[in-house]
Design a protein around this motif. Structure first.
Motif, PDB file in Angstrom:
ATOM      1  N   ASN A  85       5.006   2.724   8.058  1.00  0.00           N
ATOM      2  CA  ASN A  85       5.678   2.410   6.801  1.00  0.00           C
ATOM      3  C   ASN A  85       7.029   1.727   7.044  1.00  0.00           C
ATOM      4  N   THR A 307       5.963  17.149   0.514  1.00  0.00           N
ATOM      5  CA  THR A 307       5.924  15.803  -0.048  1.00  0.00           C
ATOM      6  C   THR A 307       6.867  14.911   0.767  1.00  0.00           C
ATOM      7  N   PRO A 308       6.680  13.594   0.700  1.00  0.00           N
ATOM      8  CA  PRO A 308       7.601  12.685   1.405  1.00  0.00           C
ATOM      9  C   PRO A 308       8.871  12.483   0.582  1.00  0.00           C
ATOM     10  N   ARG A 311      11.077   9.241   0.330  1.00  0.00           N
ATOM     11  CA  ARG A 311      10.641   8.054  -0.416  1.00  0.00           C
ATOM     12  C   ARG A 311      11.203   8.058  -1.835  1.00  0.00           C
ATOM     13  N   ASP A 331       8.788   7.942   9.954  1.00  0.00           N
ATOM     14  CA  ASP A 331       7.781   8.541   9.085  1.00  0.00           C
ATOM     15  C   ASP A 331       6.448   8.506   9.832  1.00  0.00           C
ATOM     16  N   SER A 333       3.642  10.057   8.575  1.00  0.00           N
ATOM     17  CA  SER A 333       2.726  10.613   7.576  1.00  0.00           C
ATOM     18  C   SER A 333       1.384   9.884   7.599  1.00  0.00           C
ATOM     19  N   ASP A 335      -0.936   9.624   4.491  1.00  0.00           N
ATOM     20  CA  ASP A 335      -0.934  10.027   3.087  1.00  0.00           C
ATOM     21  C   ASP A 335      -2.280  10.562   2.616  1.00  0.00           C
ATOM     22  N   GLN A 336      -3.381   9.952   3.060  1.00  0.00           N
ATOM     23  CA  GLN A 336      -4.686  10.347   2.544  1.00  0.00           C
ATOM     24  C   GLN A 336      -5.062  11.770   2.945  1.00  0.00           C
ATOM     25  N   TYR A 340       2.318  14.781   5.501  1.00  0.00           N
ATOM     26  CA  TYR A 340       3.644  14.175   5.374  1.00  0.00           C
ATOM     27  C   TYR A 340       4.549  14.728   6.466  1.00  0.00           C
TER      28      TYR A 340
END
Length: 463
Positions: A85, A307-308, A311, A331, A333, A335-336, A340
């Motif tokens: 990211n 959670t991130p 962001r 980062d 992470s 996401d899917q 995180y």
């Protein structure tokens, strides 16, 4: 008398596995002896405590352009790339603790003169790392005899530029610029096609992609390719000696299993050579190398979150700090998977001071720094925190008590030219690994290329 194996490979990391596969494809008999109870070496992917995917204790990043071998394996094994990211802001912390956010690809607001100085140093290092004359005499010898810090000072680097170079050097080697040969650092940059790509997280950069399944999945799948029985786990090699006939080697292990081979490839990190007795002793250039190169302090402290939260501040998760204890973080992470995480790097002196703390104080120090960097209350960061994972490479004898790769201080490399020596035959012994390559040193790609080249030299010798 049992016919000797063509080649014994010591170590089932990426370089050792690649060497074994290259030899096996050429029809040679191969045996891989691995000290650990797993393959992968310094690729080590572990499940999050809550089961939401994996995080990397070791090697984590690759790209799909200039890292052709590792990317080819990702495709062969159907592994899932995760793009690093870079959407959002980068967080920066000054040496006095002041933090600011700025767009990815930009720079902190230090003032035009300071920014020009940092840019000039970056471009100077970039140019030097891509100039072939840098690595030829007499310039090679000059650079080997000074530290990377002096190289930067000689280039006119001011305080902030030197602090920036320290972040670069710590992030790559775990050591300060004053502890690393200028030649050694520039060689690392050259192998990545320059400083900029070495540091870059975008397309074609060294940190462009990760793997959903974890990078150890490459090693695990590679280990399935040779014939059954080729790889023996939990079999630490304790000695390698030339047999009386002088054309074979006798290899002994800690569990008492003896093996005989025509050739031996040592694919473990050079600091771990100390775990093995060599008879006759290693050639002088190798002894010189092993006695002088060293790991820095390089610890991953992976914080998993609900959670991130970063962001929500518009941050991409990439940070740098001139103060510490954390040098930088990214980062990591997926996401899917609801996976995180921020992987935080504790390096050099600040990393050692952090390691001296108790577990709770370590956690608090990192979370408070993340709070400052992302301009989020400490209470919110603590509320989002799930768990942590800490790399333990400095306690691992099979890695040589460190990570990611050993690097030379000033005054070592020019005398030994270890890369040239490692490309040859040391009396039937051959040495491979990510630190012994001129391409992508310290990365998975470098390990694979070194393993393949070493095997090709062995094949030529066997013919």
């Amino acid at each position: 008398m049992t016919e000797p194996i063509d080649v014994v490979v010591v170590g089932a990391g990426l370089s050792g596995l690649q060497a074994a596969l290259t030899l096996n494809e050429a029809g040679r008999s191969v045996l891989v002896l691995e000290a650990r109870d797993r393959v992968g070496g310094k690729t080590y992917s572990v499940q999050r405590p809550d089961g939401k995917g994996v995080q990397e204790m070791g090697a984590a990043w690759l790209n799909d352009s200039s890292q052709s071998m590792v990317w080819s394996y990702c495709q062969k094994f159907g592994l899932t790339p995760v793009v690093q990211n870079i959407q959002g802001l980068v967080a920066s912390e000054d040496d006095d603790g002041d933090c600011q956010l700025f767009p990815f690809g930009g720079m902190p607001e230090f003032g035009k003169g300071v920014l020009d100085n940092i840019t000039a140093l970056r471009d100077y290092v970039e140019t030097a790392s891509l100039d072939p004359k840098t690595f030829e005499h007499p310039r090679r010898a000059e650079l080997d005899n000074i530290s990377f810090e002096k190289f930067c000072k000689d280039a006119g680097a001011g305080t902030k530029a030197l602090q920036t170079a320290r972040v670069w050097c710590r992030g790559t080697t775990g050591q300060d610029p004053g502890d690393v040969s200028a030649l050694a650092y520039l060689e690392v940059c050259r192998g990545a096609s320059g400083l900029i790509k070495l540091r870059y997280d975008g397309k074609d950069g060294a940190q462009n992609l990760r793997l959903r399944e974890g990078t150890q999945a490459i090693s695990i799948n590679m280990a399935k390719l040779p014939p059954a029985g080729t790889i023996k786990l939990s079999t630490p090699v304790t000695s390698i000696s030339t047999a009386p006939e002088k054309d074979t080697f006798s290899i002994t292990t800690s569990n008492g299993l003896p093996f005989t081979a025509r050739k031996v490839i040592v694919s473990i990190p050079s600091p771990a050579y100390k775990n093995i007795t060599f008879d006759p002793p290693l050639p002088a250039p190798y002894q010189h190398h092993v006695s002088n190169v060293r790991y820095g302090c390089f610890v991953k402290y992976i914080c998993t979150f609900k959670t991130p939260f970063w962001r929500r501040k518009g941050a991409c998760g990439l940070t740098q700090s001139f103060r510490g204890p954390m040098n930088h973080c990214r980062d990591t992470s997926v996401d899917q998977d609801g996976n995180y995480a921020l992987t935080c790097f504790l390096c050099s002196g600040p990393g050692r001071e952090w390691l001296a703390l108790g577990a709770e104080h370590r956690k608090e120090a990192v979370l408070r720094q993340l709070s400052s960097l992302f301009e989020t209350s400490f209470e919110e960061v603590v509320g989002e925190f799930s768990d942590s994972l800490t790399s333990e490479w400095m306690d691992d004898p099979w890695a040589g008590w460190g990570c990611p790769f050993a690097i030379a201080p000033p005054g070592v490399m020019d005398a030994e030219r270890i890369l040239e020596v490692a490309a040859g035959d040391a009396g039937g012994l051959y040495f491979v690994g990510t630190e012994l390559t001129d391409e992508w040193r310290g990365y998975m790609e470098g390990a694979l290329r070194s393993g393949k080249k070493g095997a090709e030299v062995v094949l030529h010798s066997l013919r």
